[in-house]
Write a protein that holds these residues in place. Structure first.
Motif, mmCIF file in Angstrom:
data_model
loop_
_atom_site.group_PDB
_atom_site.id
_atom_site.type_symbol
_atom_site.label_atom_id
_atom_site.label_comp_id
_atom_site.label_asym_id
_atom_site.label_seq_id
_atom_site.Cartn_x
_atom_site.Cartn_y
_atom_site.Cartn_z
ATOM 1 N N GLN A 94 3.398 4.236 -13.022
ATOM 2 C CA GLN A 94 2.736 5.010 -11.844
ATOM 3 C C GLN A 94 2.151 6.311 -12.460
ATOM 4 O O GLN A 94 2.561 6.691 -13.334
ATOM 5 C CB GLN A 94 3.660 5.601 -10.766
ATOM 6 C CG GLN A 94 4.798 6.603 -11.080
ATOM 7 C CD GLN A 94 5.663 6.842 -9.828
ATOM 8 O OE1 GLN A 94 5.191 6.899 -8.834
ATOM 9 N NE2 GLN A 94 6.611 7.191 -10.060
ATOM 10 N N HIS A 95 0.788 6.467 -11.856
ATOM 11 C CA HIS A 95 0.078 7.752 -12.494
ATOM 12 C C HIS A 95 -0.204 8.525 -11.031
ATOM 13 O O HIS A 95 -1.128 8.476 -10.365
ATOM 14 C CB HIS A 95 -1.062 7.201 -12.939
ATOM 15 C CG HIS A 95 -1.734 8.419 -13.868
ATOM 16 N ND1 HIS A 95 -2.327 9.593 -13.257
ATOM 17 C CD2 HIS A 95 -2.113 8.402 -15.075
ATOM 18 C CE1 HIS A 95 -2.846 10.355 -14.282
ATOM 19 N NE2 HIS A 95 -2.843 9.641 -15.550
ATOM 20 N N PRO A 96 0.751 9.510 -10.712
ATOM 21 C CA PRO A 96 0.709 9.930 -9.498
ATOM 22 C C PRO A 96 -0.763 10.981 -9.402
ATOM 23 O O PRO A 96 -1.335 11.131 -8.329
ATOM 24 C CB PRO A 96 2.004 11.281 -9.337
ATOM 25 C CG PRO A 96 2.795 10.610 -10.368
ATOM 26 C CD PRO A 96 1.758 9.974 -11.510
ATOM 27 N N GLU A 97 -0.971 11.749 -10.536
ATOM 28 C CA GLU A 97 -2.265 12.232 -10.483
ATOM 29 C C GLU A 97 -3.563 11.362 -10.064
ATOM 30 O O GLU A 97 -4.424 11.938 -9.083
ATOM 31 C CB GLU A 97 -2.548 12.985 -11.843
ATOM 32 C CG GLU A 97 -1.504 14.203 -12.083
ATOM 33 C CD GLU A 97 -0.294 13.641 -12.509
ATOM 34 O OE1 GLU A 97 -0.277 12.444 -12.886
ATOM 35 O OE2 GLU A 97 0.637 14.366 -12.392
ATOM 36 N N ALA A 147 0.836 -1.132 0.161
ATOM 37 C CA ALA A 147 -0.086 0.039 0.077
ATOM 38 C C ALA A 147 0.818 1.292 -0.169
ATOM 39 O O ALA A 147 0.483 2.601 -0.490
ATOM 40 C CB ALA A 147 -0.812 -0.018 1.276
ATOM 41 N N ILE A 148 2.028 1.226 0.578
ATOM 42 C CA ILE A 148 2.755 2.441 0.402
ATOM 43 C C ILE A 148 3.606 2.694 -0.863
ATOM 44 O O ILE A 148 4.200 3.651 -0.772
ATOM 45 C CB ILE A 148 4.101 2.508 1.654
ATOM 46 C CG1 ILE A 148 4.856 1.409 1.506
ATOM 47 C CG2 ILE A 148 3.129 2.370 2.979
ATOM 48 C CD1 ILE A 148 5.970 1.317 2.641
ATOM 49 N N SER A 149 3.043 1.815 -1.877
ATOM 50 C CA SER A 149 3.738 2.178 -3.042
ATOM 51 C C SER A 149 3.459 3.330 -3.705
ATOM 52 O O SER A 149 3.878 4.043 -4.726
ATOM 53 C CB SER A 149 3.422 0.927 -4.056
ATOM 54 O OG SER A 149 4.005 -0.266 -3.446
ATOM 55 N N GLY A 160 -3.105 8.493 -8.625
ATOM 56 C CA GLY A 160 -2.779 7.622 -7.314
ATOM 57 C C GLY A 160 -2.670 6.291 -7.519
ATOM 58 O O GLY A 160 -2.627 5.442 -6.859
ATOM 59 N N TRP A 161 -2.282 5.752 -8.884
ATOM 60 C CA TRP A 161 -2.166 4.485 -9.329
ATOM 61 C C TRP A 161 -0.692 4.129 -9.232
ATOM 62 O O TRP A 161 0.233 4.867 -9.586
ATOM 63 C CB TRP A 161 -2.692 4.193 -10.580
ATOM 64 C CG TRP A 161 -4.136 3.897 -10.656
ATOM 65 C CD1 TRP A 161 -4.982 4.656 -11.063
ATOM 66 C CD2 TRP A 161 -4.789 2.643 -10.194
ATOM 67 N NE1 TRP A 161 -6.283 4.212 -11.170
ATOM 68 C CE2 TRP A 161 -6.104 2.924 -10.339
ATOM 69 C CE3 TRP A 161 -4.446 1.538 -9.749
ATOM 70 C CZ2 TRP A 161 -7.338 2.020 -9.929
ATOM 71 C CZ3 TRP A 161 -5.541 0.582 -9.405
ATOM 72 C CH2 TRP A 161 -6.877 0.821 -9.686
ATOM 73 N N PHE A 162 -0.495 2.956 -8.718
ATOM 74 C CA PHE A 162 0.961 2.252 -9.025
ATOM 75 C C PHE A 162 1.004 1.055 -9.194
ATOM 76 O O PHE A 162 0.117 -0.146 -8.678
ATOM 77 C CB PHE A 162 1.805 2.216 -7.450
ATOM 78 C CG PHE A 162 3.018 1.742 -7.416
ATOM 79 C CD1 PHE A 162 4.047 2.493 -7.712
ATOM 80 C CD2 PHE A 162 3.157 0.429 -7.427
ATOM 81 C CE1 PHE A 162 5.625 1.804 -7.830
ATOM 82 C CE2 PHE A 162 4.363 -0.282 -7.339
ATOM 83 C CZ PHE A 162 5.615 0.357 -7.554
ATOM 84 N N ALA A 178 -1.293 -0.591 -6.031
ATOM 85 C CA ALA A 178 -1.687 0.257 -5.162
ATOM 86 C C ALA A 178 -2.488 1.210 -5.714
ATOM 87 O O ALA A 178 -2.098 1.855 -6.946
ATOM 88 C CB ALA A 178 -0.361 0.543 -4.393
ATOM 89 N N LYS A 179 -3.361 1.755 -4.789
ATOM 90 C CA LYS A 179 -4.175 2.917 -5.282
ATOM 91 C C LYS A 179 -4.594 3.947 -4.097
ATOM 92 O O LYS A 179 -4.723 3.418 -3.250
ATOM 93 C CB LYS A 179 -5.562 2.342 -5.690
ATOM 94 C CG LYS A 179 -6.654 3.505 -5.933
ATOM 95 C CD LYS A 179 -6.431 4.025 -7.400
ATOM 96 C CE LYS A 179 -7.377 5.014 -7.990
ATOM 97 N NZ LYS A 179 -7.472 6.361 -7.508
ATOM 98 N N ARG A 180 -4.146 4.938 -4.370
ATOM 99 C CA ARG A 180 -4.424 6.131 -3.480
ATOM 100 C C ARG A 180 -6.011 6.349 -3.329
ATOM 101 O O ARG A 180 -6.636 6.682 -4.265
ATOM 102 C CB ARG A 180 -3.686 7.262 -3.763
ATOM 103 C CG ARG A 180 -3.734 8.458 -2.758
ATOM 104 C CD ARG A 180 -2.812 8.832 -2.091
ATOM 105 N NE ARG A 180 -2.575 9.744 -0.991
ATOM 106 C CZ ARG A 180 -1.692 10.291 -0.367
ATOM 107 N NH1 ARG A 180 -0.481 9.703 -0.610
ATOM 108 N NH2 ARG A 180 -1.739 11.249 0.322
#
Lengths: 426, 511
Positions: free
Chosen positions: B88-91, B43-45, B93-95, B147-149
């Motif tokens: 990853q897609h920071p905007e 999850a911390i990815s 929140g995907w990793f 992982a998903k924010r």
């Protein structure tokens, strides 16, 4: 920055070393001890009980420990692994000493054996051994070749089996009318989970799966001192048939077996694939075979063998109490008639499967567990290995006197290939 | 933390995420961090602070030499192909992380080893014969993590690992040994603030092994080297055993705390796994068993991982601390007593501190140092047989840029390690004359307690292929050499003139 790095490393190393050294701890153990108290039977009372060799064999790993008794006849084995042990002690009395107890000027080996002594974890076990013995017999079983031939695609299987009997005395002996038995049960201790010991008393009788009788009228088949006779399953030269196999030339055997005619007379069938008659060789008399059909007089690979001298042929049978779907009967053979016997089992912890009483064979022989000089010898089925009695001494005239302490654990060895008549005096 | 941070004073948190000159080295650094930290807590990815990467590679490895653990494998010749990517897609929140790997090769050796890979969990249970053999080796590895924010406060993650091995001997005694491992790790993270994150994961692992053993029939002229054993301790074994399957199930979880700032990343993770390795009858037989497992090994594995990374104007520091404490107890079932007999204990402690310095400019690409302490204590209760060993390993390495052109770059790595046996104690007690002690323990200790040095080198070149893609060629070599004998010098299966070396050639397409 430097302080930081130094600090990190110092903390880690202190923690690591303290945790790491804390890892070493006093080891747990379940070691125990066995105390062996050695005594002698009534007839040998008064013997010095110090310095008697006591041996314990761990049946799990076949490791052996030896110790000598103190003056009180006690030997102690400390810090030993919890396991099942075979415990034995032996004492050789030279003729000049033995005569004081037996009245016979003949050397005697006293034996005492306790099999399947269970030492529990952290336990202390006491074993009492009573040494007893009598002078060795005249006719002894010298070699049992029952494991079968190897190589050449196992084509010979066990058809080349033989039993050899040796005259260990200084007088001519006769085999006429003697009985040779393959003792039951077939359970040999190789898989205790699947087969139980027989569970019948061995005090008066042993129980034969197969019995043969030597032909002759009393003096037809003499055995000279230092000579032997060979009784082969089939008197065939298997060496000629399969030169690459580790097998034996049985064409010169003194006796062979042939059961087919005898079985057919009783409405039973034999096994022509395994049973071949050589008309040039005297055939053993068929007495008892506990296989209804397709049987022959082959000996079990890890079978116990006994030689009997009896006044009459036994006829009473007993049902194997462990037989379930197929009822198996054995012929009751009196212990009192045994001239010599060898208990041969498939595992070193198979003491419960003994087929002979301790008075005949104080121990038992296990070819697979043999820990003699030649580590290459396996004692496995179809290995071509053979079970042979050791030589105790060689007399000035060249005659071999074979070891006969009435304990096959000590008397026998495994040899790579069968050696019929190898001890015979020329 | 306050103390650590005060020690860290003077840092200028302005390290920018520029692409290093040698991108393959940068990727290797990121892989190191991913394997050490993010695999434990998916999850911390969403806190992943590096660029993504993707590559496809293939290579060939050759290793040989006589300085090996006597039960080990030598003459390994294998091909491997692998692909790994981090996206990853920071905007949003995907990793996403994915890796597949396949290896195929051959090897020789394995005296008193019919399992190929001896247990790494401290278990004493494995099949063995005295005869060495030739092996075919195939390994399949599949690892995926996502992982998903979820808003500002939470992240969810999960990883799935699937690993299969197939080892089979091509000459007697034969064993087709199949391993199938799976690991599932769901994880949740709570972003307490913009800097602090707490996370929790659960783990389920299953390792299954099935052996199909075709033992050679012992011939008269053969030494007793084809007798099949199942090892059960340090001197305890079962000869001619039944055929069993091994199933190990581990349950556990991890707790972590992460701290992020522009210049600094800090992760502290504690993972606990506990479970049982059970040996099961292949074909249940009422005569041979009452249904109980013939052998069991219970283990508890605690791990502590800390990562501290600081990015500065002049470069980047990375420290990884990894410690583990593994303890286990083995027991065998005695049918006659209808109960288990505790027979074996294991305790292993392993801690390593690695430090890396990645300067931003110049010839020096990275400088790394490692210090590792390993201790193990094994006890066979039945024999009072104990083995203790403590080793210290220290190493240094440096990556240097050799060529930096617009179209291609070249670099080299040189490094070395020294392994010193700090102490060793071998007390066989009742197993002094036991086959295990004579044939296995003493020769193995002669190897394990020796001091040794390793040198390693790598030559690499990467070629730009289009705007983003690159081709890489890597040639890696390593050589271990004993420096001094340890216990049982007279029973060592190596000489000080021996060594063990490996060479690997890899081609990588990075995209």
């Amino acid at each position: 920055m430097k302080k930081f790095v130094n600090g990190i490393i110092a903390c880690v190393m202190i923690a690591a070393v303290s945790m790491g050294t804390g890892c070493q701890k006093e080891s747990e153990s379940a070691l125990g001890s066995i105390t062996v108290k050695v005594g002698v039977s009534e007839i040998f009372e008064g013997l010095d009980l110090s310095g008697i060799s006591v041996k314990i064999v761990n049946t799990s790993d076949n490791s052996t420990l030896e110790a000598e008794t103190q003056a009180d006849g006690v030997a102690v084995f400390n810090e030993i692994s919890p396991a099942i042990y075979n415990v034995s002690a032996s004492l050789e009395l030279p003729a000049e000493v033995a005569v004081n107890y037996t009245g016979t000027n003949q050397a005697v080996t006293l034996n005492g054996v306790a099999t399947n002594v269970t030492l529990l974890p952290s336990g202390n076990q006491t074993v009492e051994l009573v040494l007893d013995g009598k002078a060795g017999g005249s006719l002894v079983i010298k070699e049992i070749y029952s494991l079968g031939a190897t190589k050449d695609d196992y084509a010979i299987l066990f058809k080349d089996q033989f039993i050899e009997i040796y005259n260990n005395s200084d007088e001519v002996q006769y085999v006429d009318g003697l009985y040779l038995a393959d003792l039951g049960p077939s359970a040999d201790g190789s898989d205790p989970d699947k087969s139980a010991p027989l569970g019948l008393s061995l005090d008066e009788y042993v129980y034969a799966a197969k019995v043969l009788q030597f032909p002759g009228n009393g003096t037809d088949y003499p055995v000279e001192p230092g000579k032997s006779i060979v009784m082969a399953l089939n008197a065939v030269n298997y060496k000629a048939d399969k030169p690459d196999a580790v097998t034996v030339d049985n064409s010169t055997a003194d006796f062979d077996t042939y059961a087919i005619d005898w079985l057919q007379e009783q409405g039973r069938t034999g096994n022509p694939a395994l049973d071949v008659d050589n008309p040039q060789v005297p055939t053993m008399k068929c007495i008892y075979l506990n296989i209804q059909n397709n049987g022959c007089f082959n000996f079990a690979s890890y079978g116990s063998v006994a030689l009997f001298k009896l006044d009459s042929t036994p006829t009473e049978t007993v049902l194997d109490p462990n037989s379930l779907s197929t009822q198996i009967y054995y012929l009751k053979m009196p212990v009192s008639g045994i001239i010599d016997g060898v208990d041969n089992l498939a595992a070193t912890d198979a003491g419960a499967y003994k087929r002979l009483p301790s008075s005949v064979d104080a121990g038992f022989f296990c070819p697979k567990g043999y820990t003699g000089d030649n580590a290459a010898i396996t004692g496995l089925n179809y290995s071509g290995n053979s079970i042979r009695r050791k030589v105790a001494k060689v007399l000035p005239d060249g005659r071999n006197v074979l070891s006969d302490t009435n304990n096959s654990t000590n008397d026998f060895e495994v040899v790579e290939a069968p050696t019929p008549r190898c001890y015979d005096l020329n | 933390m306050a103390l650590a941070w005060s020690l860290w004073g003077g840092v200028v948190p302005l390290w920018s995420q520029q692409q290093p000159v040698i991108e393959s080295l940068s990727r290797q650094s990121h892989q190191t961090v991913y394997d050490a930290v993010y695999t434990l807590q998916p999850a911390i990815s969403t806190l992943w602070e590096y660029d993504g990467y993707a590559y496809l590679k293939g290579g060939y490895t050759l290793s040989m030499g006589d300085y090996i653990q006597p039960q080990g494998i030598s003459n390994l010749r294998k091909l491997h192909i692998a692909s790994e990517s981090v996206w990853q897609h920071p905007e949003k929140g995907w990793f996403l992380y994915g890796k597949v790997n396949y290896e195929n090769g051959t090897s020789d050796g394995g005296i008193w080893n019919l399992a190929y890979e001896l247990p790494t969990n401290g278990s004493p249970f494995y099949y063995m014969v005295g005869k060495s053999g030739s092996w075919k080796v195939q390994r399949y590895h599949f690892d995926v993590s996502v992982a998903k924010r979820l808003g500002k406060r939470f992240s969810l993650g999960a990883s799935l690992l699937y690993h299969g091995n197939l080892y089979y001997r091509t000459v007697d005694s034969r064993n087709t040994s199949t391993n199938l491992d799976i690991r599932v790790t769901p994880s949740v993270a709570w972003h307490v603030s913009s800097k602090h994150t707490l996370a929790l994961s659960a783990t389920y692992e299953r390792h299954r092994n099935e052996s199909e053993i075709s033992n050679k029939y012992q011939h008269d002229t053969d030494a007793k080297q084809y007798i099949l054993y199942m090892n059960q301790g340090l001197g305890s074994w079962e000869s001619e055993p039944n055929m069993f399957n091994k199933i190990e199930r581990l349950y556990g979880g991890a707790l972590s705390w992460s701290w992020r700032s522009t210049a600094t990343s800090l992760d502290v993770i504690y993972r606990l796994r506990s479970g049982r390795e059970a040996w099961k009858h292949k074909s249940y037989n009422n005569d041979a068993s009452d249904g109980s497992d013939p052998a069991q090994y219970d283990l508890t594995h605690q791990e502590l991982v800390a990562r501290l990374e600081n990015r500065r104007r002049t470069g980047r520091w990375l420290f990884l601390l990894q410690g583990s404490l593994l303890s286990g107890e083995g027991r065998v079932y005695k049918l006659t007593a209808r109960s288990y007999l505790d027979n074996y204990t294991y305790r292993g402690f392993n801690t390593a501190l690695r430090g890396f310095w990645y300067p931003k400019r110049g010839l020096l690409q990275s400088l790394d140092a490692e210090v590792r302490l390993e201790t193990t204590q094994q006890d066979d209760i039945s024999y009072g047989h104990s083995i203790y060993r403590a080793d210290l390993v220290a190493g240094l390495g440096v990556d240097l840029s050799l060529v930096r052109r617009e179209s291609w770059s070249g670099y080299c790595r040189v490094g070395g390690r020294y392994k010193s046996n700090l102490s060793a104690d071998h007390t066989p007690k009742a197993a002094a004359d036991n086959l295990y002690t004579l044939q296995i323990a003493r020769p193995v200790l002669a190897y394990l307690t020796s001091d040794a040095a390793q040198v390693e080198a790598e030559l690499g070149a990467e070629f730009r292929m289009g705007r983003k893609n690159r081709g890489e060629v890597l040639l890696t070599g390593a050589l271990w050499k004993p420096v001094s004998y340890g216990l049982y010098r007279e029973e060592a299966r190596y000489a000080l003139t021996d060594n063990y070396g490996s060479v690997m050639l890899q081609f990588v397409y990075s995209f």
